[in-house]
Design a protein around this motif. Sequence first.
Motif, PDB file in Angstrom:
ATOM      1  N   SER A 103     -18.293  26.373  28.500  1.00 27.34           N
ATOM      2  CA  SER A 103     -17.699  27.478  27.756  1.00 27.34           C
ATOM      3  C   SER A 103     -16.313  27.756  28.344  1.00 27.34           C
ATOM      4  CB  SER A 103     -18.567  28.728  27.870  1.00 27.34           C
ATOM      5  OG  SER A 103     -18.544  29.215  29.208  1.00 27.34           O
ATOM      6  N   GLN A 104     -15.483  28.452  27.594  1.00 28.72           N
ATOM      7  CA  GLN A 104     -14.151  28.799  28.090  1.00 28.72           C
ATOM      8  C   GLN A 104     -14.269  29.618  29.379  1.00 28.72           C
ATOM      9  OE1 GLN A 104     -11.069  28.071  27.109  1.00 28.72           O
ATOM     10  NE2 GLN A 104     -11.317  27.247  25.067  1.00 28.72           N
ATOM     11  N   SER A 105     -15.221  30.534  29.407  1.00 34.03           N
ATOM     12  CA  SER A 105     -15.402  31.379  30.588  1.00 34.03           C
ATOM     13  C   SER A 105     -15.834  30.564  31.803  1.00 34.03           C
ATOM     14  CB  SER A 105     -16.445  32.460  30.277  1.00 34.03           C
ATOM     15  OG  SER A 105     -16.726  33.213  31.420  1.00 34.03           O
ATOM     16  N   ARG A 106     -16.816  29.694  31.606  1.00 39.03           N
ATOM     17  CA  ARG A 106     -17.283  28.872  32.727  1.00 39.03           C
ATOM     18  C   ARG A 106     -16.169  27.949  33.208  1.00 39.03           C
ATOM     19  NH1 ARG A 106     -21.969  24.255  33.070  1.00 39.03           N
ATOM     20  NH2 ARG A 106     -21.895  24.058  35.319  1.00 39.03           N
ATOM     21  N   SER A 153      -8.671  24.641  26.230  1.00 38.27           N
ATOM     22  CA  SER A 153      -9.662  24.586  25.150  1.00 38.27           C
ATOM     23  C   SER A 153     -10.212  23.166  24.982  1.00 38.27           C
ATOM     24  CB  SER A 153      -9.065  25.094  23.840  1.00 38.27           C
ATOM     25  OG  SER A 153      -7.896  24.365  23.509  1.00 38.27           O
ATOM     26  N   ASP A 154      -9.336  22.174  25.049  1.00 34.08           N
ATOM     27  CA  ASP A 154      -9.764  20.777  24.945  1.00 34.08           C
ATOM     28  C   ASP A 154     -10.609  20.387  26.160  1.00 34.08           C
ATOM     29  OD1 ASP A 154      -9.762  18.017  23.916  1.00 34.08           O
ATOM     30  OD2 ASP A 154      -8.405  17.617  25.598  1.00 34.08           O
ATOM     31  N   LEU A 155     -10.190  20.832  27.328  1.00 38.35           N
ATOM     32  CA  LEU A 155     -10.918  20.520  28.546  1.00 38.35           C
ATOM     33  C   LEU A 155     -12.313  21.133  28.522  1.00 38.35           C
ATOM     34  CD1 LEU A 155     -10.904  19.160  31.311  1.00 38.35           C
ATOM     35  CD2 LEU A 155      -9.789  21.220  32.221  1.00 38.35           C
ATOM     36  N   ALA A 156     -12.434  22.349  28.012  1.00 40.75           N
ATOM     37  CA  ALA A 156     -13.749  22.991  27.910  1.00 40.75           C
ATOM     38  C   ALA A 156     -14.679  22.154  27.043  1.00 40.75           C
ATOM     39  CB  ALA A 156     -13.612  24.399  27.342  1.00 40.75           C
ATOM     40  N   ARG A 157     -14.176  21.664  25.948  1.00 40.71           N
ATOM     41  CA  ARG A 157     -14.981  20.829  25.043  1.00 40.71           C
ATOM     42  C   ARG A 157     -15.373  19.519  25.722  1.00 40.71           C
ATOM     43  NH1 ARG A 157     -12.856  17.641  20.373  1.00 40.71           N
ATOM     44  NH2 ARG A 157     -14.719  16.921  19.355  1.00 40.71           N
ATOM     45  N   ARG A 158     -14.414  18.873  26.351  1.00 38.44           N
ATOM     46  CA  ARG A 158     -14.679  17.593  26.990  1.00 38.44           C
ATOM     47  C   ARG A 158     -15.639  17.727  28.175  1.00 38.44           C
ATOM     48  NH1 ARG A 158     -11.169  13.354  25.757  1.00 38.44           N
ATOM     49  NH2 ARG A 158      -9.623  13.956  24.217  1.00 38.44           N
ATOM     50  N   ALA A 197     -20.311  19.745  37.446  1.00 39.60           N
ATOM     51  CA  ALA A 197     -19.421  20.396  36.472  1.00 39.60           C
ATOM     52  C   ALA A 197     -17.966  20.311  36.927  1.00 39.60           C
ATOM     53  CB  ALA A 197     -19.848  21.845  36.265  1.00 39.60           C
ATOM     54  N   ALA A 198     -17.712  20.534  38.211  1.00 34.19           N
ATOM     55  CA  ALA A 198     -16.340  20.452  38.730  1.00 34.19           C
ATOM     56  C   ALA A 198     -15.843  19.014  38.694  1.00 34.19           C
ATOM     57  CB  ALA A 198     -16.285  21.005  40.153  1.00 34.19           C
ATOM     58  N   TYR A 199     -16.707  18.068  39.034  1.00 31.65           N
ATOM     59  CA  TYR A 199     -16.307  16.658  38.995  1.00 31.65           C
ATOM     60  C   TYR A 199     -15.925  16.240  37.572  1.00 31.65           C
ATOM     61  CZ  TYR A 199     -16.347  11.624  39.057  1.00 31.65           C
ATOM     62  OH  TYR A 199     -15.990  10.311  38.899  1.00 31.65           O
ATOM     63  N   VAL A 205     -14.691  18.061  35.230  1.00 30.38           N
ATOM     64  CA  VAL A 205     -13.357  18.606  34.946  1.00 30.38           C
ATOM     65  C   VAL A 205     -12.291  17.713  35.565  1.00 30.38           C
ATOM     66  CG1 VAL A 205     -11.793  20.539  35.422  1.00 30.38           C
ATOM     67  CG2 VAL A 205     -14.129  20.975  34.605  1.00 30.38           C
ATOM     68  N   LEU A 206     -12.460  17.362  36.837  1.00 31.78           N
ATOM     69  CA  LEU A 206     -11.487  16.479  37.497  1.00 31.78           C
ATOM     70  C   LEU A 206     -11.391  15.136  36.778  1.00 31.78           C
ATOM     71  CD1 LEU A 206     -12.350  17.137  41.264  1.00 31.78           C
ATOM     72  CD2 LEU A 206     -10.423  18.077  39.953  1.00 31.78           C
ATOM     73  N   ALA A 207     -12.535  14.569  36.418  1.00 33.77           N
ATOM     74  CA  ALA A 207     -12.548  13.267  35.743  1.00 33.77           C
ATOM     75  C   ALA A 207     -11.864  13.331  34.383  1.00 33.77           C
ATOM     76  CB  ALA A 207     -13.984  12.771  35.595  1.00 33.77           C
ATOM     77  N   MET A 208     -12.127  14.390  33.617  1.00 30.06           N
ATOM     78  CA  MET A 208     -11.499  14.522  32.292  1.00 30.06           C
ATOM     79  C   MET A 208      -9.983  14.661  32.427  1.00 30.06           C
ATOM     80  SD  MET A 208     -13.891  14.186  30.041  1.00 30.06           S
ATOM     81  CE  MET A 208     -14.612  13.029  31.200  1.00 30.06           C
TER      82      MET A 208
END
Length: 164
Positions: free
Chosen positions: A69-72, A60-65, A41-43, A45-48
């Motif tokens: 969830s926004q919280s996670r 918000s865009d990053l959560a979708r990509r 999950a962290a990777y 985020v970094l990749a996106m």
Amino acid sequence: MADGWLDDEQQLAWRAWLTVSELVPRALDAQLQRDAGLSHAAYVVLAMLSESPTRSRRMSDLARRANQSQSRLSHTVARLEDRGWVRRERAADDGRGNLAVLTDAGYDVVLAVAPGHVQAVREAVFAPLTAEQTRALGDALEAIAAQVDPDRSLRVRHGADLAD
């Protein structure tokens, strides 16, 4: 078989999907934990973030990509901030939204980890398939995506559309 049940072939395919959807992420997570001490999950985020020309995205865009969830995502970004790989900023265009920004150190992590991750994906997903099976898998997954998201509103753009 009654109309309310899957036929034998559908049941086999469904069970295979359930198995793969559990085991592939587990294998990718294990590789990333071993090689970089970070979760899949962290990777993601970094990749996106690394795929954006500005190395930043609205939360918000990053959560979708990242399919979080926004919280996670907020928790994931906080852990990445603690490591100095991401920072948060106010969106300059409207001042209302927040951006996650990939730092130079975070970009270095992506560059170091990506080759091993790509190899893990190749081994877990594509190594057992022929070229024809790979094409068939892609076609099948695209057909399923079209069924569950006919107007393409839920899907993240890929390919030439990766930029903001």
